[in-house]
Design an enzyme around this catalytic site. Structure first.
Site, PDB file in Angstrom:
ATOM      1  N   LYS A 157      40.927  45.802  36.959  1.00  0.00           N
ATOM      2  CA  LYS A 157      42.384  45.744  37.029  1.00  0.00           C
ATOM      3  C   LYS A 157      43.022  46.911  36.282  1.00  0.00           C
ATOM      4  O   LYS A 157      44.030  47.473  36.727  1.00  0.00           O
ATOM      5  CB  LYS A 157      42.887  44.413  36.477  1.00  0.00           C
ATOM      6  CG  LYS A 157      42.499  43.205  37.309  1.00  0.00           C
ATOM      7  CD  LYS A 157      43.110  43.244  38.708  1.00  0.00           C
ATOM      8  CE  LYS A 157      44.589  42.916  38.693  1.00  0.00           C
ATOM      9  NZ  LYS A 157      45.154  42.846  40.072  1.00  0.00           N
ATOM     10  N   TYR A 216      36.172  42.235  35.425  1.00  0.00           N
ATOM     11  CA  TYR A 216      37.468  41.965  36.048  1.00  0.00           C
ATOM     12  C   TYR A 216      38.578  42.749  35.359  1.00  0.00           C
ATOM     13  O   TYR A 216      39.385  43.426  36.012  1.00  0.00           O
ATOM     14  CB  TYR A 216      37.769  40.472  36.012  1.00  0.00           C
ATOM     15  CG  TYR A 216      39.175  40.117  36.412  1.00  0.00           C
ATOM     16  CD1 TYR A 216      39.590  40.252  37.725  1.00  0.00           C
ATOM     17  CD2 TYR A 216      40.094  39.657  35.466  1.00  0.00           C
ATOM     18  CE1 TYR A 216      40.896  39.930  38.099  1.00  0.00           C
ATOM     19  CE2 TYR A 216      41.387  39.328  35.829  1.00  0.00           C
ATOM     20  CZ  TYR A 216      41.786  39.476  37.145  1.00  0.00           C
ATOM     21  OH  TYR A 216      43.077  39.165  37.505  1.00  0.00           O
ATOM     22  N   TRP A 225      47.800  33.586  33.204  1.00  0.00           N
ATOM     23  CA  TRP A 225      47.723  32.127  33.345  1.00  0.00           C
ATOM     24  C   TRP A 225      48.560  31.640  34.536  1.00  0.00           C
ATOM     25  O   TRP A 225      49.376  30.721  34.427  1.00  0.00           O
ATOM     26  CB  TRP A 225      48.185  31.452  32.060  1.00  0.00           C
ATOM     27  CG  TRP A 225      47.281  31.643  30.870  1.00  0.00           C
ATOM     28  CD1 TRP A 225      46.494  32.723  30.600  1.00  0.00           C
ATOM     29  CD2 TRP A 225      47.069  30.740  29.785  1.00  0.00           C
ATOM     30  NE1 TRP A 225      45.815  32.553  29.424  1.00  0.00           N
ATOM     31  CE2 TRP A 225      46.146  31.334  28.894  1.00  0.00           C
ATOM     32  CE3 TRP A 225      47.576  29.488  29.467  1.00  0.00           C
ATOM     33  CZ2 TRP A 225      45.718  30.719  27.721  1.00  0.00           C
ATOM     34  CZ3 TRP A 225      47.153  28.883  28.293  1.00  0.00           C
ATOM     35  CH2 TRP A 225      46.233  29.485  27.436  1.00  0.00           C
ATOM     36  N   THR A 280      39.810  38.153  42.261  1.00  0.00           N
ATOM     37  CA  THR A 280      40.189  37.346  41.089  1.00  0.00           C
ATOM     38  C   THR A 280      39.068  36.460  40.555  1.00  0.00           C
ATOM     39  O   THR A 280      39.303  35.679  39.635  1.00  0.00           O
ATOM     40  CB  THR A 280      41.399  36.458  41.419  1.00  0.00           C
ATOM     41  OG1 THR A 280      41.075  35.629  42.536  1.00  0.00           O
ATOM     42  CG2 THR A 280      42.616  37.308  41.757  1.00  0.00           C
ATOM     43  N   ASP A 296      46.645  40.031  31.923  1.00  0.00           N
ATOM     44  CA  ASP A 296      46.412  40.045  30.484  1.00  0.00           C
ATOM     45  C   ASP A 296      44.975  40.430  30.148  1.00  0.00           C
ATOM     46  O   ASP A 296      44.680  40.802  29.013  1.00  0.00           O
ATOM     47  CB  ASP A 296      46.699  38.661  29.898  1.00  0.00           C
ATOM     48  CG  ASP A 296      45.830  37.573  30.525  1.00  0.00           C
ATOM     49  OD1 ASP A 296      45.953  37.371  31.751  1.00  0.00           O
ATOM     50  OD2 ASP A 296      45.043  36.929  29.809  1.00  0.00           O
ATOM     51  N   LEU A 333      41.519  44.806  51.420  1.00  0.00           N
ATOM     52  CA  LEU A 333      41.466  45.862  50.406  1.00  0.00           C
ATOM     53  C   LEU A 333      40.044  46.287  50.095  1.00  0.00           C
ATOM     54  O   LEU A 333      39.824  47.349  49.513  1.00  0.00           O
ATOM     55  CB  LEU A 333      42.181  45.415  49.131  1.00  0.00           C
ATOM     56  CG  LEU A 333      43.671  45.774  49.049  1.00  0.00           C
ATOM     57  CD1 LEU A 333      44.458  45.039  50.123  1.00  0.00           C
ATOM     58  CD2 LEU A 333      44.242  45.464  47.677  1.00  0.00           C
TER      59      LEU A 333
END
Length: 309
Positions: free
Chosen positions: A138, A134, A159, A71, A111, A46
Site C-alpha cells: 500500500k 500488505y 478499521w 486486502t 493505517d 488491477l
C-alpha cells in the site's frame, strides 16, 4: 464529469457508487464486469495490466476513483507478488495515465503504512514503517501515485466496516449467533470507520476540488487521513457490536466478549498496535468533521435491523 470507479463491488466501492452520483456520470468496474445484483458494469482487474489499460483508455475520464485493492493481509505474506501488483504497480500505471490525461486520481490507503508504535494519532507527515507485505504494498502505491505527477487525493483510512461485504462487524454478528462466548484482542487501538463515511467524505472533498481553480486544485494534492473520531480496541468494539445487535434483535442474546492479548491470537501478518489517525488536515482543507465511531456503529446496526425486519 465522467468518473471511473474501480472496485465497485467492495464495501467502500458500493457506497461510492451512490455517493459519487451527484457529481457526474459514474462508470463502475469489477474484476468480473458484474456489479452487485447482477447488473452489467465494466471489467477491470488491477492484477492484469492489459485489463486495466483497456478500461483507462476506454473513455475520456475526468476522475478515477480507485476503491480496488488486495486486502488479504495474512495471505499477502505468502503472495507478495500479487499484493504488490494490485496495491503498488497498478497505481503507477493509473498515475502515468492520469498525468498524460490531466485526470484526477482518488485512492485509498491504510493505517498499515505505520508500525503502530505511536502514542498519539498519526499525522500525514509522520514516518512510515510498514510491518508486513500488505502495508509495504500500500505504501508503494502511495509513492507511485505521488511520483507519477498526476493530480491526486490519497485517503488513508483504518478499521473499515459496513453493512455489506466481509468485515469485522459482520464476522462478530455471525460468531455471536454460533457461540456462547467470544475472545477478542484488547491491545490494538483504532477508530472503527464505516464505508458510508468514507463515501460521503470523498464526495465532499471532490466537490471542493471541483469548485476550485487550477491553483487551488493543485494545493489539494496529497495525503489525507480519513477515519471516525475517537478510539477503542477490537474487544471493546466487539462488545459494542454485540450489545447493540442484541438490542436490535439481530442476534438472539448478548453474549460475553472476553479480552485477550495479540500474542494469544497469532496471525500470519503483524498488526499495528496503534492505528488512530489524526484527521485535522481533512477538516481544515475540506471541512469534513468525522463523527465519533459510535455514531457510525449505531447507523450500521440500524441499517441491518431495518433490512432484517
Amino acid at each position: 464529469m465522467k468518473i471511473l470507479l474501480l472496485g465497485a463491488n467492495g464495501q467502500v466501492g458500493f457506497e461510492l457508487q451512490r455517493a459519487l452520483a451527484p457529481l457526474g456520470e459514474v462508470s463502475a468496474t469489477t474484476r468480473s464486469g458484474k456489479l452487485p445484483g447482477g447488473i452489467d458494469g465494466l471489467r477491470a482487474d488491477l492484477g492484469d495490466a492489459d485489463s486495466l489499460a483497456q478500461v483507462l483508455h476506454g473513455a475520456r475520464w475526468d476522475i478515477v476513483v480507485n476503491a480496488a485493492a488486495y486486502t488479504a493481509v495474512d495471505r499477502a505474506e505468502d503472495e507478495p507478488g500479487p499484493a504488490l501488483r494490485v496495491n503498488g504497480e497498478a497505481l503507477a500505471q493509473i498515475g502515468a495515465w492520469a498525468a498524460r490525461s490531466a485526470a484526477l486520481v482518488v485512492h485509498y490507503s491504510t493505517d498499515y503504512v505505520f508500525d503502530g508504535r505511536g502514542a498519539r494519532p498519526y499525522r500525514e507527515d509522520d514516518s512510515t514503517a510498514p510491518l508486513g507485505v500488505y502495508g509495504h504494498s500500500k505504501l508503494a502505491g502511495e509513492i507511485a501515485l505521488r511520483e507519477s505527477g498526476c493530480a491526486h487525493l490519497i485517503f488513508r483510512t483504518a478499521w473499515v466496516y459496513g453493512a455489506r461485504g466481509g468485515n469485522f462487524l459482520r464476522t462478530m454478528l455471525r460468531l455471536a449467533r454460533e457461540r456462547e462466548r467470544l475472545t477478542v484482542v484488547d491491545d490494538q487501538r483504532g477508530a472503527p470507520t464505516t464505508s458510508r463515511l468514507i463515501g460521503a467524505a470523498t464526495t465532499v472533498a471532490l466537490q471542493r476540488w471541483l469548485d476550485g481553480d487550477v491553483a487551488r486544485r493543485a494545493g489539494y494534492n496529497g495525503i489525507y487521513h480519513l477515519a471516525a473520531g475517537g478510539e477503542t480496541t477490537w474487544c471493546r468494539f466487539a462488545r459494542a457490536i454485540v450489545a447493540r445487535a442484541a438490542a436490535a434483535g439481530l442476534i438472539p442474546r448478548e453474549i460475553e466478549v472476553a479480552a485477550i492479548r495479540s500474542v494469544d491470537f497469532p496471525t500470519r501478518a503483524r498488526r499495528p498496535a496503534y492505528s488512530v489517525l489524526d484527521t485535522t488536515r481533512l477538516r481544515e482543507r475540506f471541512g469534513v468533521v468525522p463523527p465519533e465511531w459510535t455514531q457510525g456503529l449505531d447507523a450500521v446496526i440500524g441499517e441491518l435491523a431495518e433490512a432484517h425486519n
